[in-house]
Each structure stands twice: as C-alpha cells, then as structure tokens.
Design a protein around this motif. Structure first.
Motif, PDB file in Angstrom:
ATOM      1  N   GLY A 220      42.132  40.195  36.778  1.00 62.22           N
ATOM      2  CA  GLY A 220      41.671  40.597  35.464  1.00 62.22           C
ATOM      3  C   GLY A 220      41.169  42.022  35.399  1.00 62.22           C
ATOM      4  O   GLY A 220      41.476  42.855  36.253  1.00 62.22           O
ATOM      5  N   PHE A 221      40.364  42.260  34.339  1.00 57.08           N
ATOM      6  CA  PHE A 221      39.856  43.609  34.109  1.00 57.08           C
ATOM      7  C   PHE A 221      38.450  43.532  33.512  1.00 57.08           C
ATOM      8  O   PHE A 221      38.201  42.737  32.596  1.00 57.08           O
ATOM      9  CB  PHE A 221      40.769  44.377  33.143  1.00 57.08           C
ATOM     10  N   ARG A 222      37.551  44.340  34.066  1.00 56.97           N
ATOM     11  CA  ARG A 222      36.179  44.443  33.558  1.00 56.97           C
ATOM     12  C   ARG A 222      35.949  45.887  33.126  1.00 56.97           C
ATOM     13  O   ARG A 222      36.102  46.817  33.930  1.00 56.97           O
ATOM     14  CB  ARG A 222      35.169  44.025  34.632  1.00 56.97           C
ATOM     15  N   ASP A 223      35.568  46.094  31.874  1.00 56.04           N
ATOM     16  CA  ASP A 223      35.536  47.458  31.333  1.00 56.04           C
ATOM     17  C   ASP A 223      34.212  48.161  31.616  1.00 56.04           C
ATOM     18  O   ASP A 223      33.316  47.627  32.265  1.00 56.04           O
ATOM     19  CB  ASP A 223      35.872  47.454  29.839  1.00 56.04           C
ATOM     20  N   ARG A 224      34.105  49.373  31.072  1.00 53.68           N
ATOM     21  CA  ARG A 224      32.983  50.264  31.391  1.00 53.68           C
ATOM     22  C   ARG A 224      31.656  49.771  30.825  1.00 53.68           C
ATOM     23  O   ARG A 224      30.591  50.231  31.242  1.00 53.68           O
ATOM     24  CB  ARG A 224      33.281  51.675  30.857  1.00 53.68           C
ATOM     25  N   GLY A 233      44.625  33.281  35.672  1.00 52.38           N
ATOM     26  CA  GLY A 233      44.625  32.367  36.809  1.00 52.38           C
ATOM     27  C   GLY A 233      46.032  32.104  37.310  1.00 52.38           C
ATOM     28  O   GLY A 233      46.962  31.898  36.524  1.00 52.38           O
ATOM     29  N   ARG A 234      46.198  32.115  38.617  1.00 54.22           N
ATOM     30  CA  ARG A 234      47.492  31.766  39.210  1.00 54.22           C
ATOM     31  C   ARG A 234      47.259  31.005  40.512  1.00 54.22           C
ATOM     32  O   ARG A 234      46.192  31.094  41.121  1.00 54.22           O
ATOM     33  CB  ARG A 234      48.359  33.005  39.459  1.00 54.22           C
ATOM     34  N   ARG A 235      48.297  30.287  40.913  1.00 46.66           N
ATOM     35  CA  ARG A 235      48.227  29.469  42.115  1.00 46.66           C
ATOM     36  C   ARG A 235      49.392  29.815  43.031  1.00 46.66           C
ATOM     37  O   ARG A 235      50.521  30.013  42.575  1.00 46.66           O
ATOM     38  CB  ARG A 235      48.288  27.981  41.750  1.00 46.66           C
ATOM     39  N   GLY A 276      36.737  47.928  36.299  1.00 45.12           N
ATOM     40  CA  GLY A 276      38.121  48.187  36.617  1.00 45.12           C
ATOM     41  C   GLY A 276      38.949  46.927  36.848  1.00 45.12           C
ATOM     42  O   GLY A 276      38.552  45.808  36.537  1.00 45.12           O
ATOM     43  N   VAL A 277      40.144  47.150  37.409  1.00 45.89           N
ATOM     44  CA  VAL A 277      41.082  46.087  37.744  1.00 45.89           C
ATOM     45  C   VAL A 277      40.545  45.307  38.940  1.00 45.89           C
ATOM     46  O   VAL A 277      39.940  45.873  39.849  1.00 45.89           O
ATOM     47  CB  VAL A 277      42.455  46.691  38.091  1.00 45.89           C
ATOM     48  N   PHE A 278      40.779  43.987  38.955  1.00 42.32           N
ATOM     49  CA  PHE A 278      40.401  43.211  40.129  1.00 42.32           C
ATOM     50  C   PHE A 278      41.371  42.053  40.319  1.00 42.32           C
ATOM     51  O   PHE A 278      41.997  41.563  39.374  1.00 42.32           O
ATOM     52  CB  PHE A 278      38.966  42.661  40.011  1.00 42.32           C
ATOM     53  N   SER A 279      41.498  41.629  41.573  1.00 47.88           N
ATOM     54  CA  SER A 279      42.277  40.454  41.930  1.00 47.88           C
ATOM     55  C   SER A 279      41.516  39.736  43.031  1.00 47.88           C
ATOM     56  O   SER A 279      41.420  40.228  44.155  1.00 47.88           O
ATOM     57  CB  SER A 279      43.682  40.836  42.412  1.00 47.88           C
ATOM     58  N   ALA A 280      40.941  38.578  42.696  1.00 50.75           N
ATOM     59  CA  ALA A 280      40.105  37.830  43.629  1.00 50.75           C
ATOM     60  C   ALA A 280      40.888  36.646  44.185  1.00 50.75           C
ATOM     61  O   ALA A 280      41.456  35.853  43.430  1.00 50.75           O
ATOM     62  CB  ALA A 280      38.837  37.336  42.926  1.00 50.75           C
ATOM     63  N   GLU A 295      38.622  37.372  49.373  1.00 53.32           N
ATOM     64  CA  GLU A 295      38.543  38.823  49.200  1.00 53.32           C
ATOM     65  C   GLU A 295      38.784  39.191  47.747  1.00 53.32           C
ATOM     66  O   GLU A 295      39.247  38.366  46.952  1.00 53.32           O
ATOM     67  CB  GLU A 295      39.546  39.545  50.103  1.00 53.32           C
ATOM     68  N   ILE A 296      38.450  40.433  47.413  1.00 52.22           N
ATOM     69  CA  ILE A 296      38.727  40.980  46.082  1.00 52.22           C
ATOM     70  C   ILE A 296      39.413  42.318  46.254  1.00 52.22           C
ATOM     71  O   ILE A 296      38.893  43.215  46.932  1.00 52.22           O
ATOM     72  CB  ILE A 296      37.438  41.163  45.254  1.00 52.22           C
ATOM     73  N   ASN A 297      40.580  42.459  45.647  1.00 56.39           N
ATOM     74  CA  ASN A 297      41.238  43.763  45.583  1.00 56.39           C
ATOM     75  C   ASN A 297      40.769  44.477  44.321  1.00 56.39           C
ATOM     76  O   ASN A 297      40.863  43.925  43.220  1.00 56.39           O
ATOM     77  CB  ASN A 297      42.761  43.613  45.559  1.00 56.39           C
TER      78      ASN A 297
END
Length: 427
Positions: A220-224, A233-235, A276-280, A295-297
């Motif tokens: 997802g994305f978390r803004d300023r 969500g994905r599997r 910003g962008v994240f992928s957990a 982890e989180i990218n």
C-alpha cells in the motif's frame, strides 16, 4: 520516534509540478513493473539501471540523460547535479537506491523530491534493527537472535538451530558478495560451518513452518499526513525455490482475510511516522494462528504492476505525494485475480517431487492469470531475461560466490533466494 513534516518547495506546488518527470532507479523485475505502470500515466518517465539489465530492451525504457557511463547509487548526487533535467520526482525501486535518495543533500532533495521516509529507511532495511523494533512493539514475528562471534554460536541452545535461517543484517550487501539472501540450517554444526566462512554479525532467525500459501502480503501507500491511502492484500500460491524463495503465483485476497495482520502493521507505520510505498510480508503460523511479520519493503516490489491492474496504483500515489498534491484514496480492488511469473513458476514445477501434476494441467493454471512483468506487446525484455536466466543456470556452479561446501540455486532478479546447505545447483 521522529516525526516528519513535509513542506513542498514553492516551485513544485504550482501547476507546472504536475508535468515534472519521474526518474525510476533500480533494476530487474521491479523496475520493469514500474515502467509498465507509468507508461500510460501521461507522466514522462526516465530510468536508471545497469547496462546489462533486460529492462533496457523494453519499449517503455528511456534512459536518464547523463554523461556518467554506469551510475550506481553512490553516484546519485553527481548524476542529478550534472543532468540537464533541472527537477524531477525520484522513485527508488531497490534498497540501495532508496538509501541514496533519502540521504540526498537538501539542495538536491528540494529539486528532486520523493515520497520516502528518511528516518525509517534504516529501521526497515537493517534486518536486526527491524527485528528489535518488532520486539519493542510486541508485534508477532519469528524468533530472531544476533550472532556476533563463533563462541556465541557455540553457547546458544540447540533448538535455536532447528529449522532456522542465517540471514545478514543487509540483504543487498550480502547478496552482492554471496549471491543469496541467507542460508537454511537444521543443526548447530551446519550453522557453525557456515559462520566460519561468513561475515559477522549475522542473524539466526526462526523459520516459520508451512506451505507457500501460508505467505501473505499487505501492500500500500501512506501519505505525508499519515493517512493510509491504499491497502492491498495478496496471497502467495506457489514459489521458487520450493521451500524458500520468491512468489511465482499470487492471488489478490480481501482485506478481511488479513484482519489479524492489518492492525499491527498500521500500528507500526504510525509509531515510526512512515511515509511512502510499502510491501509487508507475513507468514501465517498454524501453531498459534497468528500472522508473523517477516519484513517490510519501503519501495515498489516485484508484483507492483499486478496491484495496479487490480486497482491500487502506488506509483502514481508516490508521484503526487512527493509534489504535495492530493493523493486520492483507493477503497476497493479486484479480489480473486491472479498473476504468474511464468519462467520461475515453470522452474518450480520442474523441481516438484516427481512432478505430481502433468505439464498441461500445470500450464492450464496460467490461463486466467496476469503475467509479470513481461507482455506480448513488449517481447524483448522477456527474451533477454530468458537468455540471462539460462546462462545463470549453467554458470552458477563455476561462478558461485558463497562457500564452496554450500552451493546455491541460481539467482533471481532483484531478490535473492535463500539457499540450503545441501542444495544442488540446478542443471
């Protein structure tokens, strides 16, 4: 925790801000996915990647104008300072470029903004700092210990080594030296043999048991201003290498399937003031019925294009957020859609125990899938990727960088597989 306040430079909040180009920095599958997303956005896009990268053969690849022959992350300031492009939004697509972007000199960062969290980058890319952060906040996680000496390894309880992973503090640096992200071990002796040949300190992390489809992701994305504008969500359904590796077949799933993972992730992002962008990545642990955060990218990931096809475009969100523009929220996406990374999925099928499924039934599972990151209207990247992959398979035995006793499977593009001490090199 540090809290960031973003104030967009005046020149970037004008109407002209919406015409600034993007500079995508990275390589391989992730960069290819980003270019595939942005090609229809109406935004001018430049890319920086290694000269041998298959992405350079894409129809959508446009090199960033520079006199530097082969710029790497340490050259970022020189790259931007010497360019004829006076201002652009930076979109890092790998951890090393992410670090470079978040440490830009303020004079350049004002001209080349990005939607990133400078104070959070080291927390997320340093795996030991990340493990301690999860422990501090009480977030479900795999048990992790830091090994700083060989004597410490000898003093640890035997059960710590049963089904564990030796992982570096920095995946990027370790992969550059050894060609893998880490090693799966079963006993203290295996771990000790490896530690004798590896750099210390190194982490010993519990391997959460379970099949590939125990793996889940919240992207997802978390803004300023601290608002999560999108959550996807994905599997994981299949992966290669078989026990530890990268996803080869994934499926979008409803967020209520991940309700036990969403709250701890939101809590973590809030407490570190993430932007910003994240992928957990999570793994569902059947032993205690909990989602364990792995982890989180803090950047785009392999399947970022798939999320966009489902309705969650984090790349455009990052662009607008970097310029101080409103970021429209995404409240829904397509569920049950699938995506395959065909080359690696086929390699995974070949590695299955006695190929329990026929090739035709296996290929039939691709019929309704999206493909990442290759497409029929842009065939050259796939052809070059296939050529590089075949060459890597046949050369991996003679060019391995890891200890000779512990051969590894061929490398993947921008995420390295975890090798087992007994793994054979694929022929």
């Amino acid at each position: 925790m540090h809290t960031e306040t973003y104030i967009a430079p005046p020149a970037l909040t004008s109407v002209r801000a919406q015409t600034l180009p993007i500079v995508a920095l990275g390589s391989g599958v992730t960069l290819a996915g980003v270019l595939n997303i942005l090609r229809s956005s109406g935004i001018e896009v430049f890319a920086v990647c290694p000269p041998e990268d298959f992405v350079r053969h894409s129809r959508w690849y446009r090199p960033f104008p520079t006199a530097l022959p082969n710029p790497n992350p340490s050259d970022l300031e020189a790259l931007l300072d010497s360019s004829d492009i006076n201002s652009a939004v930076l979109l890092p697509c790998s951890d090393d470029w992410l670090r470079a972007v978040t440490t830009l000199h303020p004079s350049l960062a004002g001209r080349f903004p990005s939607s990133t969290s400078p104070a959070c980058v080291n927390l997320l890319t340093d795996k030991w700092r990340f493990a301690r952060l999860l422990e501090q906040f009480g977030i479900p996680r795999p048990r992790t210990r830091l090994i700083s000496s060989r004597e410490q390894c000898k003093a640890m309880p035997d059960f710590f080594f049963e089904g564990a992973i030796l992982k570096p503090l920095s995946s990027v640096d370790f992969a550059c030296r050894h060609g893998v992200k880490g090693y799966l071990v079963e006993t203290r002796r295996q771990a000790a043999d490896l530690i004798d040949q590896l750099e210390l300190p190194i982490m010993l992390q519990e391997f959460i048991p379970g099949p590939p489809d125990s793996g889940y992701f919240l992207d997802g994305f978390r803004d300023r201003i601290g608002r999560i504008a999108a959550l996807f969500g994905r599997r994981r359904l299949r992966m290669y290498p078989q026990k530890l590796g990268n996803s080869t077949l994934i499926e979008s799933v409803p967020l209520h399937n991940l309700s036990g993972a969403i709250f701890p992730l939101e809590q973590l992002l809030e407490r570190i003031s993430y932007r910003g962008v994240f992928s957990a990545e999570f793994k569902f642990d059947e032993r205690d019925r909990a989602f364990k955060l792995i982890e989180i990218n803090a950047r785009p990931w392999w399947y970022v294009e798939f999320s966009s096809r489902c309705g969650v475009d984090v790349c455009t969100m990052a662009y607008r957020d970097a310029l101080g523009l409103p970021v429209p929220a995404t409240d829904s996406y397509q569920v049950g859609r699938r995506c395959v990374f065909a080359v690696n999925d086929l390699r995974g099928w070949r590695g299955e125990s006695r190929n329990q499924r026929s090739l035709w039934s296996f290929l039939a599972s691709w019929l309704s899938c999206d493909s990442a990151p290759f497409h029929w209207n842009d065939p050259k990247p796939a052809l070059h990727y296939l050529r590089q992959t075949v060459a890597a398979i046949f050369e991996s035995g003679s060019h391995a960088k890891i200890p000779k006793k512990h051969k590894h499977q061929p490398q993947s593009e921008d995420r390295q597989p975890v090798a087992t001490p007994c793994a054979r090199t694929l022929r």
